[in-house]
Design a protein around this motif. Structure first.
Motif, PDB file in Angstrom:
ATOM      1  N   ILE A   1       3.507   2.335   2.107  1.00  0.00           N
ATOM      2  CA  ILE A   1       4.880   2.307   3.221  1.00  0.00           C
ATOM      3  C   ILE A   1       6.148   1.484   2.779  1.00  0.00           C
ATOM      4  O   ILE A   1       5.721   0.301   3.102  1.00  0.00           O
ATOM      5  CB  ILE A   1       3.703   1.425   4.567  1.00  0.00           C
ATOM      6  CG1 ILE A   1       2.550   2.104   4.484  1.00  0.00           C
ATOM      7  CG2 ILE A   1       4.256   1.413   5.876  1.00  0.00           C
ATOM      8  CD1 ILE A   1       1.250   1.814   5.547  1.00  0.00           C
TER       9      ILE A   1
ATOM     10  N   ARG B   1       0.857  -1.455  -0.051  1.00  0.00           N
ATOM     11  CA  ARG B   1      -0.155   0.041  -0.063  1.00  0.00           C
ATOM     12  C   ARG B   1       1.226   1.430   0.112  1.00  0.00           C
ATOM     13  O   ARG B   1      -0.007   2.284   0.275  1.00  0.00           O
ATOM     14  CB  ARG B   1      -1.004  -0.034   1.347  1.00  0.00           C
ATOM     15  CG  ARG B   1      -2.316  -0.822   1.019  1.00  0.00           C
ATOM     16  CD  ARG B   1      -3.548  -0.457   0.403  1.00  0.00           C
ATOM     17  NE  ARG B   1      -3.537  -2.028  -0.958  1.00  0.00           N
ATOM     18  CZ  ARG B   1      -4.367  -2.788  -0.049  1.00  0.00           C
ATOM     19  NH1 ARG B   1      -5.094  -3.214   0.828  1.00  0.00           N
ATOM     20  NH2 ARG B   1      -4.540  -4.107  -1.077  1.00  0.00           N
TER      21      ARG B   1
ATOM     22  N   VAL C   1      -7.062  -3.286  11.372  1.00  0.00           N
ATOM     23  CA  VAL C   1      -7.233  -3.271  10.057  1.00  0.00           C
ATOM     24  C   VAL C   1      -7.796  -4.907   9.690  1.00  0.00           C
ATOM     25  O   VAL C   1      -7.047  -6.002  10.122  1.00  0.00           O
ATOM     26  CB  VAL C   1      -5.718  -3.618   9.209  1.00  0.00           C
ATOM     27  CG1 VAL C   1      -5.615  -3.742   7.266  1.00  0.00           C
ATOM     28  CG2 VAL C   1      -5.724  -1.921   8.735  1.00  0.00           C
TER      29      VAL C   1
ATOM     30  N   HIS D   1     -10.052   1.104   0.977  1.00  0.00           N
ATOM     31  CA  HIS D   1      -8.218   1.347   0.003  1.00  0.00           C
ATOM     32  C   HIS D   1      -7.941   2.144  -1.138  1.00  0.00           C
ATOM     33  O   HIS D   1      -7.500   3.346  -1.244  1.00  0.00           O
ATOM     34  CB  HIS D   1      -7.392   0.568   0.904  1.00  0.00           C
ATOM     35  CG  HIS D   1      -7.388  -0.087   1.873  1.00  0.00           C
ATOM     36  ND1 HIS D   1      -6.298  -0.870   2.716  1.00  0.00           N
ATOM     37  CD2 HIS D   1      -7.774   0.127   3.214  1.00  0.00           C
ATOM     38  CE1 HIS D   1      -7.109  -1.102   3.952  1.00  0.00           C
ATOM     39  NE2 HIS D   1      -8.221  -0.118   4.227  1.00  0.00           N
TER      40      HIS D   1
ATOM     41  N   ILE E   1      -4.947  -7.246  10.403  1.00  0.00           N
ATOM     42  CA  ILE E   1      -3.655  -6.342  11.281  1.00  0.00           C
ATOM     43  C   ILE E   1      -4.253  -6.281  13.019  1.00  0.00           C
ATOM     44  O   ILE E   1      -4.165  -4.823  12.949  1.00  0.00           O
ATOM     45  CB  ILE E   1      -2.747  -5.566  10.317  1.00  0.00           C
ATOM     46  CG1 ILE E   1      -2.925  -5.824   9.254  1.00  0.00           C
ATOM     47  CG2 ILE E   1      -1.166  -4.665  11.659  1.00  0.00           C
ATOM     48  CD1 ILE E   1      -1.529  -5.652   7.803  1.00  0.00           C
ATOM     49  N   PRO E   2      -3.746  -6.534  13.883  1.00  0.00           N
ATOM     50  CA  PRO E   2      -4.454  -6.330  15.249  1.00  0.00           C
ATOM     51  C   PRO E   2      -3.415  -5.416  15.785  1.00  0.00           C
ATOM     52  O   PRO E   2      -1.782  -5.193  14.699  1.00  0.00           O
ATOM     53  CB  PRO E   2      -4.021  -7.732  15.790  1.00  0.00           C
ATOM     54  CG  PRO E   2      -3.922  -8.821  14.834  1.00  0.00           C
ATOM     55  CD  PRO E   2      -3.073  -7.922  13.576  1.00  0.00           C
ATOM     56  N   GLY E   3      -3.875  -4.198  16.533  1.00  0.00           N
ATOM     57  CA  GLY E   3      -3.177  -3.186  17.164  1.00  0.00           C
ATOM     58  C   GLY E   3      -3.197  -1.959  15.716  1.00  0.00           C
ATOM     59  O   GLY E   3      -2.183  -0.862  16.431  1.00  0.00           O
ATOM     60  N   VAL E   4      -3.280  -2.122  14.964  1.00  0.00           N
ATOM     61  CA  VAL E   4      -3.212  -0.772  14.130  1.00  0.00           C
ATOM     62  C   VAL E   4      -4.637  -0.545  13.140  1.00  0.00           C
ATOM     63  O   VAL E   4      -5.004  -1.600  12.640  1.00  0.00           O
ATOM     64  CB  VAL E   4      -1.922  -1.449  12.721  1.00  0.00           C
ATOM     65  CG1 VAL E   4      -1.968   0.214  11.865  1.00  0.00           C
ATOM     66  CG2 VAL E   4      -0.988  -2.202  13.267  1.00  0.00           C
TER      67      VAL E   4
ATOM     68  N   TYR F   1      -4.614   4.707  10.791  1.00  0.00           N
ATOM     69  CA  TYR F   1      -3.668   5.240  10.769  1.00  0.00           C
ATOM     70  C   TYR F   1      -2.650   4.703  10.122  1.00  0.00           C
ATOM     71  O   TYR F   1      -2.773   5.443   8.878  1.00  0.00           O
ATOM     72  CB  TYR F   1      -3.367   4.150  11.752  1.00  0.00           C
ATOM     73  CG  TYR F   1      -1.621   4.308  12.548  1.00  0.00           C
ATOM     74  CD1 TYR F   1      -1.209   5.413  13.021  1.00  0.00           C
ATOM     75  CD2 TYR F   1      -0.692   3.421  12.089  1.00  0.00           C
ATOM     76  CE1 TYR F   1      -0.066   6.031  13.392  1.00  0.00           C
ATOM     77  CE2 TYR F   1       0.288   3.573  11.923  1.00  0.00           C
ATOM     78  CZ  TYR F   1       1.242   4.766  12.704  1.00  0.00           C
ATOM     79  OH  TYR F   1       2.460   5.053  13.525  1.00  0.00           O
ATOM     80  N   PHE F   2      -3.251   3.177   9.822  1.00  0.00           N
ATOM     81  CA  PHE F   2      -3.214   2.036   8.519  1.00  0.00           C
ATOM     82  C   PHE F   2      -3.035   3.157   6.648  1.00  0.00           C
ATOM     83  O   PHE F   2      -2.103   3.245   5.904  1.00  0.00           O
ATOM     84  CB  PHE F   2      -3.709   1.129   8.588  1.00  0.00           C
ATOM     85  CG  PHE F   2      -2.601   0.155   7.161  1.00  0.00           C
ATOM     86  CD1 PHE F   2      -1.881   0.079   6.490  1.00  0.00           C
ATOM     87  CD2 PHE F   2      -4.000  -0.437   6.275  1.00  0.00           C
ATOM     88  CE1 PHE F   2      -1.230  -0.307   5.821  1.00  0.00           C
ATOM     89  CE2 PHE F   2      -3.609  -1.212   5.421  1.00  0.00           C
ATOM     90  CZ  PHE F   2      -2.273  -1.162   4.673  1.00  0.00           C
TER      91      PHE F   2
ATOM     92  N   ALA G   1      -0.710   6.959   6.888  1.00  0.00           N
ATOM     93  CA  ALA G   1       0.813   6.365   6.333  1.00  0.00           C
ATOM     94  C   ALA G   1       0.798   6.000   5.145  1.00  0.00           C
ATOM     95  O   ALA G   1       1.564   6.718   4.129  1.00  0.00           O
ATOM     96  CB  ALA G   1       0.664   4.979   7.672  1.00  0.00           C
ATOM     97  N   ALA G   2      -0.145   5.160   4.255  1.00  0.00           N
ATOM     98  CA  ALA G   2      -0.464   4.807   3.046  1.00  0.00           C
ATOM     99  C   ALA G   2      -0.225   6.027   2.137  1.00  0.00           C
ATOM    100  O   ALA G   2       0.505   5.911   1.646  1.00  0.00           O
ATOM    101  CB  ALA G   2      -1.145   3.845   2.845  1.00  0.00           C
TER     102      ALA G   2
END
Lengths: 441, 255
Positions: free
Chosen positions: A397, A395, B142, B158, B90-93, B97-98, B101-102
Motif C-alpha cells: 500500500i 504489504r 488487523v 496474507h 491496526i485498530p479501525g482497519v 479491507y487491508f 487494498a494491498a
C-alpha cells in the motif's frame, strides 16, 4: 478596535429592533424571559481568554463583527433541490432557514400519532404551558453569556415531545441552514421532551449554502424521561467562515440511556458545550466527539457530566484530527456528587496531529465528592504510528494511502458509533472529503 | 533472485550488520539462524525497507535491481514479503479491507485488473483454508486482540493471498504451539514453488523440521559465520551456537 462592552450595545440595539417588530407579542412569559436574558448578557459581556472556561479559545474575531439578526424568515423561494444534498433519507426532516422553521421544506411522514415534532414558535402558541414548564430549565444563562444571548433572541427552533412508551423509529432530522448574504446571527432554540420508556434518535445538522460570515448560537435542551433511550447526533459542517457556538443540555431521569455523537468539520471558530445531568439512579450517559480541523480552524469541545445520583455510568470518548495550523481544545469535566456512590465514569481524549503547527489543549477535570466510585481519564496526543505506516507499506500500500487509511480509521472509531445509518454513511464520505481537502492545502 | 553483497547496517550509530553476503535463487528455501541479537531481524527489516535502519556499506540486488533504492511499497509490489516477528495491531482497519487494498495495489502495479468484492472474497476464503484460519478474524481489525498464534497465522494468510516471489518469515514459529506450528508450516510448504523463494529467520531448529531448508546460514555478530545444508540446523540444536563462534573467530584470526 471595538471592545466587547461596545459589542453588547450592538446586540442590545438588535434586540430592541426585534422587540419593535413583535408588536403585540412583546409581552407575556417568553418576552419576560428574553428581557431578563438580554439584561444578563449585557452584564456578562462576551467571555475573554481571562475566563477559565475560555482560556484556550479566543473568540475576539467574532465579537468584532456586527452580525444582524434576520427579522423574518428568508426562505427566498428555496426548494428541496437546494438542500437535498444535506438530507440522508429519513422521512422526518424539520428544516430551519436562518433560524426559522421552513414548513414548505419540512416533512414529517414518519412521525407517529401523539408525537409532536415541529417548530418551537408554533408550540409556544399551541402548547404554551408545556413549553414554559421546561424552556430554560436546564439551559441556565446566569453564568453563560452565549446561553443568555440565545435566550434573549429566542424566535424559533425545534420542539419535540414524545409520550410515554412511544418509540419513534425513523430518526428526526433537524437541518439548520444559513443563507443570508450579510453577516448574520441566528439563535436556534430546541426543546426535546421524551416520556417514560420512549425511544428517539435525533440528528442536528448545521450547514451553510455559501461562504458567508455567520454566527450560529444554538441551544438545545433535552429531557430524557425515566427509562428512555435517546441518541442525539450532531453534525456541524458549516462554511469555513462561520462561527458556531452550540450548547446541549441534557437532564436524564432514572434508568435512562443517552448517547451524544458530535462531529465537527466546518467553521472558523467552533465551541460545543455538552452538559449532562444524571438526575436519577441507573442512568447511562455516553458522549462521543470527533473534530477534524484544517487550515486555521479552531474547534473547542467542552463537556460536563454531573453524576448527581448513585449507580450511574458515563463513557466519554472525544477524538480530534488536526492538520495545518488548526487548533483543538478539549475540556472534560466530571462531577461526582456526595450521594453518587457506585458511579462508573470513564473519559478518554485522543488527538492525532497531522502537522507540526497544529495544536491541542486538553484538560480533564474530575471533581469527586463520593468515596465509592470508579473514575478514569486519559489523554493521548500523537502522530501516526510509524510502525503501522510501515506495516501497510510493506504489504504494497502506497505511503499516502497508508496514511489515509490510518487517519480515517482513527476517525472511523467515532463514526462507527452513530446508529443512524443514513447519517453514518454521509459522515464517512464527509470525513474522507475533509481529510482530502486538508491534505491538498 | 536476491543477492546481498557485504551489507553493513545499523541504527542510531550502532552497527548491527557487519558485512552480510547471501545469494538466494528461485525455488530455494534458506534458513537464517543465530543467537539473540545477532542481527537476524534487522536483516529481515532492512530487506523489507524499514527506514529506521541506516545502510552504510554494501548492496542488495533483487531480480537484478537495486532493492535499497525502492520504497517499501514498491518492494512489496515487486514480490517481496515480510512476515513480521511482531505483527502490528491496526485498530479501525478490517483485515479484509487491508488485504484488498494491498492485493489491488500489487495487481495494479502488475497491470492486472483490480478484484471486485466477490472475486476477492472467493480468493480469501480459499486461502484461509491453507492456514485453517477462523473466518471471524477476517472481519476484525488487523491483528487487534488476536492471540500471538493468530497473529502469526494471519501473516502467513496474507502471504497466501499476496503470493510473493520472495517471502521472508521472521521468527514465524515464536508464539506458536506445536499444532499451530505444523499448520502454519504446511501452509508455507504449499506456497513453495519453483519460481519463488523463502527465507526463514529462526532462533530454533524445530520449525525446520516442517519447512525443510536447502541452505542454513548462521548469523553471528552481524556476519554469516557458517553456511551449510539442513544438517547444520540439527548440529546447532544439539551443540548450540558457541562452537561456531569459536571456529569463526579462529578463521578470522588466521585470515
Amino acid at each position: 478596535m471595538i471592545s466587547t462592552g461596545e459589542k453588547t450595545v450592538w446586540y442590545q440595539s438588535q434586540f430592541e429592533m426585534i422587540e419593535k417588530s413583535l408588536n403585540g407579542e412583546a409581552s407575556g412569559n417568553l418576552h419576560t424571559l428574553r428581557k431578563v436574558a438580554m439584561d444578563r448578557f449585557n452584564e456578562l459581556g462576551f467571555p475573554t481568554t481571562r475566563d477559565e472556561e475560555w482560556r484556550f479559545t479566543n473568540i475576539s474575531p467574532l465579537t468584532k463583527i456586527s452580525f444582524e439578526s434576520p427579522l423574518a424568515s428568508r426562505q427566498d423561494g428555496m426548494t428541496w433541490e437546494d438542500i437535498e444534498r444535506f438530507a440522508f433519507g429519513t422521512e422526518n426532516n424539520l428544516v430551519f432557514i436562518n433560524g426559522r422553521f421552513a414548513s414548505g421544506l419540512s416533512k414529517s411522514e414518519g412521525i407517529p400519532q401523539g408525537v409532536i415534532a415541529g417548530s418551537l414558535a408554533t408550540a409556544l402558541k399551541l402548547n404554551p404551558e408545556l413549553v414554559h414548564r421546561h424552556l430554560g430549565r436546564s439551559a441556565k444563562f446566569e453564568d453563560n453569556a452565549f446561553v443568555a444571548l440565545n435566550t434573549a433572541f429566542i424566535q424559533d427552533g425545534a420542539f419535540i415531545s414524545i409520550p410515554d412508551e412511544q418509540s419513534v423509529n425513523d430518526p428526526i432530522y433537524l437541518l439548520f441552514i444559513t443563507t443570508a448574504p450579510g453577516p448574520t446571527f441566528v439563535s436556534p432554540r430546541n426543546l426535546i421532551l421524551t416520556g417514560r420508556k420512549s425511544r428517539l434518535s435525533i440528528v442536528e445538522r448545521y450547514a451553510s449554502l455559501a461562504e458567508h460570515q455567520t454566527l450560529t448560537n444554538a441551544v438545545t435542551e433535552i429531557v430524557a424521561g425515566e427509562g428512555a433511550q435517546i441518541e442525539h447526533d450532531k453534525l456541524q459542517d458549516e462554511s469555513l467562515s462561520a462561527f458556531h457556538v452550540a450548547s446541549l443540555f441534557v437532564t436524564q431521569q432514572r434508568s435512562s440511556t443517552f448517547t451524544s455523537n458530535s462531529v465537527t468539520l466546518g467553521g472558523a471558530i467552533v465551541r460545543n458545550n455538552v452538559s449532562a445531568v444524571l438526575d436519577g439512579e441507573g442512568c447511562e450517559c455516553t458522549l462521543n466527539g470527533l473534530s477534524v480541523a484544517t487550515g486555521t480552524q479552531l474547534i473547542d469541545n467542552h463537556t460536563l457530566i454531573d453524576h448527581a445520583r448513585p449507580h450511574c455510568a458515563s463513557h466519554e470518548l472525544y477524538k480530534a484530527i488536526l492538520d495545518g495550523k488548526a487548533k483543538g481544545v478539549f475540556n472534560g469535566k466530571i462531577f461526582v456528587r456526595k450521594d453518587a456512590q457506585k458511579t462508573d465514569a470513564k473519559q478518554t481524549n485522543k488527538t492525532l496531529l497531522l502537522a507540526d503547527d497544529a495544536t491541542i489543549d486538553t484538560k480533564p477535570q474530575l471533581e469527586i465528592f463520593a468515596d465509592d466510585v470508579k473514575c478514569t481519564h486519559g489523554a493521548t496526543v500523537g502522530q501516526l504510528d510509524d510502525e503501522q505506516v510501515f506495516y501497510l507499506r510493506s504489504r504494497g500500500i502506497g505511503e499516502m494511502m497508508a496514511r489515509d487509511i490510518l487517519t480515517f480509521a482513527f476517525a472511523g472509531d467515532i463514526v462507527e458509533r452513530v446508529h443512524v445509518e443514513g447519517l453514518k454513511h454521509q459522515l464517512e464520505s464527509l470525513v474522507h472529503r475533509k481529510l482530502d481537502e486538508g491534505r491538498n492545502h | 533472485m536476491l543477492e546481498i553483497r557485504n551489507l553493513h547496517a545499523g541504527i542510531n550509530g550502532n552497527k548491527i550488520l557487519k558485512g552480510v553476503s547471501l545469494k538466494v535463487n528461485a525455488g530455494e528455501v534458506h534458513a537464517i539462524m543465530g543467537p539473540n541479537g545477532s542481527g537476524k531481524s534487522t536483516l529481515a527489516q532492512v530487506l523489507a525497507g524499514r527506514d529506521t535502519y541506516k545502510i552504510t556499506v554494501g548492496e542488495v540486488l533483487y531480480q537484478g535491481r537495486n532493492l535499497m533504492e525502492m520504497p517499501p511499497e514498491e518492494r512489496a509490489r515487486e514480490g517481496v514479503f515480510l512476515a513480521f516477528q511482531y505483527p502490528v495491531e491496526i485498530p479501525g482497519v478490517s483485515n479484509t479491507y487491508f488485504l484488498k487494498a494491498a492485493l489491488n495495489a500489487i495487481r495494479k502495479h502488475k497491470g492486472l485488473e483490480e478484484l471486485d468484492a466477490v472475486e476477492f472474497l472467493q480468493l480469501v476464503r480459499n486461502r484461509m483454508k491453507l492456514v485453517e484460519m477462523d473466518e471471524t478474524l477476517l472481519h476484525r481489525p488487523v491483528n487487534e486482540g488476536f492471540s500471538g498464534g493468530e497473529k502469526k497465522r494471519n501473516e502467513i494468510f496474507h502471504m497466501a493471498v499476496l503470493e510473493p516471489k520472495l517471502a521472508i518469515l521472521d521468527e514465524t514459529d515464536s508464539g506458536l504451539d506445536i499444532d499451530a506450528l505444523r499448520i502454519v508450516a504446511d501452509g508455507v510448504n504449499k506456497l513453495c514453488r519453483k519460481d519463488n523463494a523463502i527465507v526463514v529467520v529462526t532462533h530454533y531448529q524445530r520449525l525446520l523440521n516442517y519447512i525443510v531448508p536447502d541452505f542454513v546460514h548462521v548469523l553471528i555478530d552481524g556476519r554469516i559465520a557458517k553456511s551449510g545444508g539442513k544438517d547444520l540446523a540439527l548440529d546447532l540444536e544439539e551443540k548450540g551456537y558457541d562452537w561456531i563462534k569459536v571456529e569463526y573467530e579462529k578463521t578470522a584470526e588466521l585470515a
